[in-house]
Write a protein that holds these residues in place. Structure first.
Motif, PDB file in Angstrom:
ATOM      1  N   LYS A 174      -5.473  56.701  24.393  1.00  0.00           N
ATOM      2  CA  LYS A 174      -4.710  55.829  24.948  1.00  0.00           C
ATOM      3  C   LYS A 174      -4.755  54.418  24.135  1.00  0.00           C
ATOM      4  N   SER A 175      -3.725  53.616  23.981  1.00  0.00           N
ATOM      5  CA  SER A 175      -3.851  52.503  23.215  1.00  0.00           C
ATOM      6  C   SER A 175      -4.681  51.336  23.458  1.00  0.00           C
ATOM      7  N   ASP A 176      -4.849  50.252  23.007  1.00  0.00           N
ATOM      8  CA  ASP A 176      -5.904  49.408  23.230  1.00  0.00           C
ATOM      9  C   ASP A 176      -5.560  48.851  24.222  1.00  0.00           C
ATOM     10  N   THR A 177      -4.347  48.776  24.926  1.00  0.00           N
ATOM     11  CA  THR A 177      -3.969  48.186  26.323  1.00  0.00           C
ATOM     12  C   THR A 177      -3.959  48.894  27.469  1.00  0.00           C
ATOM     13  N   GLY A 178      -4.637  50.247  27.227  1.00  0.00           N
ATOM     14  CA  GLY A 178      -4.657  51.346  28.215  1.00  0.00           C
ATOM     15  C   GLY A 178      -3.504  52.129  28.468  1.00  0.00           C
ATOM     16  N   ALA A 179      -2.431  52.175  27.401  1.00  0.00           N
ATOM     17  CA  ALA A 179      -1.338  52.951  27.650  1.00  0.00           C
ATOM     18  C   ALA A 179      -1.509  54.277  27.315  1.00  0.00           C
ATOM     19  N   ASN A 180      -0.903  55.282  28.035  1.00  0.00           N
ATOM     20  CA  ASN A 180      -1.201  56.723  27.515  1.00  0.00           C
ATOM     21  C   ASN A 180      -0.153  56.792  26.128  1.00  0.00           C
ATOM     22  N   LEU A 181      -0.728  57.431  24.897  1.00  0.00           N
ATOM     23  CA  LEU A 181       0.042  57.254  23.653  1.00  0.00           C
ATOM     24  C   LEU A 181       1.059  58.821  23.840  1.00  0.00           C
ATOM     25  N   GLU A 182       0.693  59.598  24.762  1.00  0.00           N
ATOM     26  CA  GLU A 182       1.538  60.669  24.821  1.00  0.00           C
ATOM     27  C   GLU A 182       1.588  61.425  23.550  1.00  0.00           C
ATOM     28  N   VAL A 183       0.594  62.047  23.227  1.00  0.00           N
ATOM     29  CA  VAL A 183       0.572  62.579  21.835  1.00  0.00           C
ATOM     30  C   VAL A 183       1.453  63.861  21.922  1.00  0.00           C
ATOM     31  N   PRO A 184       2.218  63.793  20.806  1.00  0.00           N
ATOM     32  CA  PRO A 184       3.354  64.866  21.000  1.00  0.00           C
ATOM     33  C   PRO A 184       2.974  66.035  20.184  1.00  0.00           C
ATOM     34  N   PHE A 185       2.203  66.892  20.934  1.00  0.00           N
ATOM     35  CA  PHE A 185       2.182  68.258  20.187  1.00  0.00           C
ATOM     36  C   PHE A 185       3.016  69.119  20.110  1.00  0.00           C
ATOM     37  N   LEU A 186       3.146  69.904  18.838  1.00  0.00           N
ATOM     38  CA  LEU A 186       4.045  70.691  18.564  1.00  0.00           C
ATOM     39  C   LEU A 186       3.911  71.892  18.908  1.00  0.00           C
ATOM     40  N   PRO A 187       5.207  72.713  19.327  1.00  0.00           N
ATOM     41  CA  PRO A 187       4.852  74.342  19.602  1.00  0.00           C
ATOM     42  C   PRO A 187       3.863  75.068  18.575  1.00  0.00           C
ATOM     43  N   THR A 188       4.208  74.739  17.270  1.00  0.00           N
ATOM     44  CA  THR A 188       3.435  75.443  16.129  1.00  0.00           C
ATOM     45  C   THR A 188       1.905  74.988  16.317  1.00  0.00           C
ATOM     46  N   ASP A 189       1.492  73.862  17.046  1.00  0.00           N
ATOM     47  CA  ASP A 189       0.096  73.687  16.886  1.00  0.00           C
ATOM     48  C   ASP A 189      -0.900  74.986  17.722  1.00  0.00           C
ATOM     49  N   LEU A 190      -0.055  75.750  18.661  1.00  0.00           N
ATOM     50  CA  LEU A 190      -0.764  76.948  19.145  1.00  0.00           C
ATOM     51  C   LEU A 190      -0.672  77.909  18.461  1.00  0.00           C
ATOM     52  N   HIS A 191       0.177  77.864  17.330  1.00  0.00           N
ATOM     53  CA  HIS A 191       0.217  79.003  16.502  1.00  0.00           C
ATOM     54  C   HIS A 191      -0.090  78.815  14.875  1.00  0.00           C
ATOM     55  N   ASN A 192      -1.274  78.597  14.677  1.00  0.00           N
ATOM     56  CA  ASN A 192      -1.639  78.276  13.294  1.00  0.00           C
ATOM     57  C   ASN A 192      -2.297  79.576  12.579  1.00  0.00           C
ATOM     58  N   PHE A 193      -1.919  79.825  11.169  1.00  0.00           N
ATOM     59  CA  PHE A 193      -2.301  80.867  10.475  1.00  0.00           C
ATOM     60  C   PHE A 193      -3.350  80.350   9.459  1.00  0.00           C
ATOM     61  N   ASP A 229       7.483  69.037  26.677  1.00  0.00           N
ATOM     62  CA  ASP A 229       6.500  69.617  27.528  1.00  0.00           C
ATOM     63  C   ASP A 229       5.157  69.948  26.802  1.00  0.00           C
ATOM     64  N   PHE A 230       4.958  69.343  25.888  1.00  0.00           N
ATOM     65  CA  PHE A 230       4.021  69.686  24.933  1.00  0.00           C
ATOM     66  C   PHE A 230       2.994  68.469  24.787  1.00  0.00           C
ATOM     67  N   VAL A 231       3.476  67.307  25.483  1.00  0.00           N
ATOM     68  CA  VAL A 231       2.828  66.326  25.523  1.00  0.00           C
ATOM     69  C   VAL A 231       1.495  66.432  26.210  1.00  0.00           C
ATOM     70  N   GLU A 232       0.445  65.944  25.503  1.00  0.00           N
ATOM     71  CA  GLU A 232      -1.068  66.012  26.303  1.00  0.00           C
ATOM     72  C   GLU A 232      -1.590  64.595  26.117  1.00  0.00           C
TER      73      GLU A 232
END
Lengths: 451, 178
Positions: A240-259, A233-236
């Motif tokens: 896109k790759s050089d063939t146009g495919a979505n790389l589905e960057v796997p963001f982490l839950p911690t990425d919303l909570h940095n200190f 659910d954190f994929v954003e």
């Protein structure tokens, strides 16, 4: 001659805290590099090595201090001294080894011999050729201005007016080193990895705070399970790759909570908040920090640090009991030195597991760091193009959206992934280059209330 | 010893030398063609692949030049780690090798220093030449100490210790195998 103003004459224009833009010239300009050597590396407290690397009398380790190399030497009385590795006679290096154990240092040019304390104790032909007119006491190996340790980490400075090490580190820098020291009775694992990247040293420092890059740069390490896979659910989208495919960057839950912690003289910490990290990683890897006495010493805010502390100008503390020194050799050559630590009191299995992870994440063959060097090398190359270097470097993420809270001697921000710590480092870097007094430097690097 | 026996032992030694060299050349060809899965298959399940750090030391302390297992290293791999590395190269997102490096493994000075019937100790020298992108060039020279085991009709690698002839590595990474 070109009519472009010299970068060293327009320090004001090189870094903007307001727009989050950096002048790319700073990554390849020789005059800027020379000024860095003088005003930053010629003054700052610099990490040399760990106490346990030189346990016995006569043990030595050669360490870089800016454009100089010093010998860090265990003395007869157990204290540590450091002096320039250059003979007081004609300049030859008095020691050719990177580490080892000696009774004295003899220059292989003419035989001048120096004691472990750096004093000149022997000169061939002192009576016959010099007619006993050479005052040996006036020609020792030249010592650093100050040397001190913090919890076993040995630092030195060439500036005798520099504040004491603990004051220089401040709450932010001390907390960074505590993240290793608090793990137990720590000793250095034998062997310092050293390798050479064709990049400007500031790219290697900037990257320490960059929690925006792992999802792309280290995507292959995520793919093979080296880093725990984030939930779907954190994929954003966005990449896109050089063939146009979505790389589905796997963001982490911690990425919303940095200190993010920013400190005087340019020290900073940035990365995940501990509590949010444990949601995905579990508490088991962090057992060392969940002891009451460790929690008390780290403090309520220090205990939230699960990211990367950095001690200005070039010392990074990882989350894995390692310390990485970024060693500038020229505007576009930087050596990376990795120091690794283990708890003397942990079991053989625990030590083996710790070493296994240290070897496989970082270093030149590390499955994370393999990918980093080429990013930095290519970024450095592009700062040399007449037109490419006119494009500003962007550090705008989160700009102007974070309140700074000041408590317990720390100045910190809670935010999603951002570029505050990088921008803070460049701001401090610029103030160092102006060569102010230590008091002025401290005042100019007191964090504001908002970034 | 009869002339026939001497000739036979010399011929046996030459055949064995040929077999070992062909094995090492085959292995090098797999690496240079980026056939990492097949390359990892050449290792036994209990394999140990190790590249220590090297330090400039005085002649008097040269015995401390290399780190040992249990100390810091560049590579300290069991077969599982080698498989993970191979898998990582195959993800399509291992940017340090995309575009792929061009490598050439030159293997020389092959010597069989021990043969107990089941396993062979084989020493060799290597020159690994790598170019990347338009003009990046890396060269690693060193020696390897291998232990090869007879399996079925061929050989497999039980142990490979790699000793590089550099102390401060002159390259930005080691995103390859030796």
């Amino acid at each position: 001659m070109t009519d472009v103003p010299r970068a060293v004459d327009r320090l004001d224009d090189l870094v903007s805290l307001d727009t989050g833009e950096i002048d790319r010239t700073i990554f390849s300009d020789q005059e800027i590099f020379d000024l860095e050597m003088k005003n930053i590396f010629g003054r700052a407290w610099l990490f040399l090595c760990h106490d346990t690397q030189i346990p016995k009398r006569g043990d030595f380790f050669e360490a870089p201090m800016g454009s100089d190399n010093v010998l860090v030497v265990r003395q007869r009385d157990g204290s540590i001294r450091a002096f320039l590795n250059t003979c007081s006679h004609r300049g030859n290096a008095v020691c050719r080894a990177e580490e080892g154990n000696v009774r004295n240092f003899m220059c292989t040019y003419h035989g001048w011999t120096f004691g472990l304390d750096g004093e000149l104790v022997g000169v061939p032909g002192k009576s016959i050729f010099y007619k006993d007119k050479l005052d040996l006491s006036k020609h020792p190996l030249r010592k650093v201005a100050q040397l001190d340790t913090y919890r076993g980490f040995v630092f030195a400075t060439f500036d005798e007016t520099a504040p004491p090490l603990e004051d220089y580190l401040g709450a932010t820098g001390r907390l960074g080193l505590d993240m290793i020291a608090e793990r137990g009775d720590m000793e250095a694992v034998p062997g310092v990895q050293k390798f050479t990247v064709h990049t400007n040293w500031k790219f290697t420092v900037d990257n320490v705070f960059d929690y925006y890059h792992p999802q792309i740069t280290h995507m292959s390490a995520f793919s093979v399970g080296l880093i725990p896979a984030p939930p779907d659910d954190f994929v954003e989208g966005g990449a896109k790759s050089d063939t146009g495919a979505n790389l589905e960057v796997p963001f982490l839950p911690t990425d919303l909570h940095n200190f993010v912690v920013v400190g005087e003289y340019g020290h900073a910490i940035s990365g995940p908040d501990q509590e949010s990290l444990e949601v995905t990683a579990g508490t088991e890897p962090f057992a060392w920090r969940h002891k009451p006495e460790v929690e008390a010493r780290l403090g309520r805010h220090g205990g939230r640090v699960a990211g990367h502390p950095h001690i200005f100008p070039s010392t990074w503390v990882t989350t894995n009991a390692q310390l990485s020194l970024r060693v500038p050799r020229s505007p576009d050559v930087t050596e990376i030195w990795w120091f690794s630590f283990r708890d003397r009191n942990s079991s053989a299995d625990e030590q083996a597991a710790s070493l296994d992870s240290q070897i496989h994440f970082f270093g030149p063959a590390g499955m994370l760091e393999q990918e980093d060097g080429e990013n930095w090398a290519q970024s450095t190359l592009q700062t040399k193009g007449l037109k490419s270097r006119e494009i500003p470097q962007l550090l705008k993420m989160g700009l102007g959206t974070s309140e700074v809270v000041k408590e317990d001697g720390l100045a910190f921000m809670d935010a999603p992934i951002n570029e505050h710590a990088q921008l803070w480092t460049y701001h401090a870097w610029r103030e160092w280059l102006r060569n102010p007094s230590w008091e002025e430097l401290r005042e100019r690097t007191i964090p504001r209330d908002r970034y | 010893m009869t002339i026939e026996a001497t000739t036979k032992s010399t011929v046996d030694a030459m055949v064995l030398q040929h077999e070992v060299e062909q094995f090492l050349y085959h292995e090098a060809a797999l690496l240079d063609s980026h056939s990492y899965d097949e390359w990892v298959d050449l290792f036994t399940a209990d394999a140990h692949y190790f590249m220590p750090l090297r330090r400039t030391m005085t002649r008097r302390q040269l015995h401390l030049e290399f780190t040992k297992p249990g100390e810091m290293a560049y590579f300290d791999e069991d077969k599982n780690w080698l498989e993970i590395r191979a898998k990582k190269f195959a993800t399509g997102t291992s940017w340090a090798e995309d575009p792929p490096s061009r490598t050439r493994h030159l293997i020389t000075n092959v010597r069989i220093v021990e043969d107990d019937g089941d396993e062979l100790a084989v020493h060799s020298n290597f020159l690994l030449y790598r170019t990347r992108l338009k003009n990046d060039v890396d060269q690693w020279v060193g020696r390897r100490e291998d232990r090869l085991r007879r399996v079925g009709t061929g050989l497999a690698i039980v142990k490979r210790f790699i000793y590089l002839d550099q102390t401060v590595l002159q390259s930005g990474n080691l995103s390859t195998f030796f």
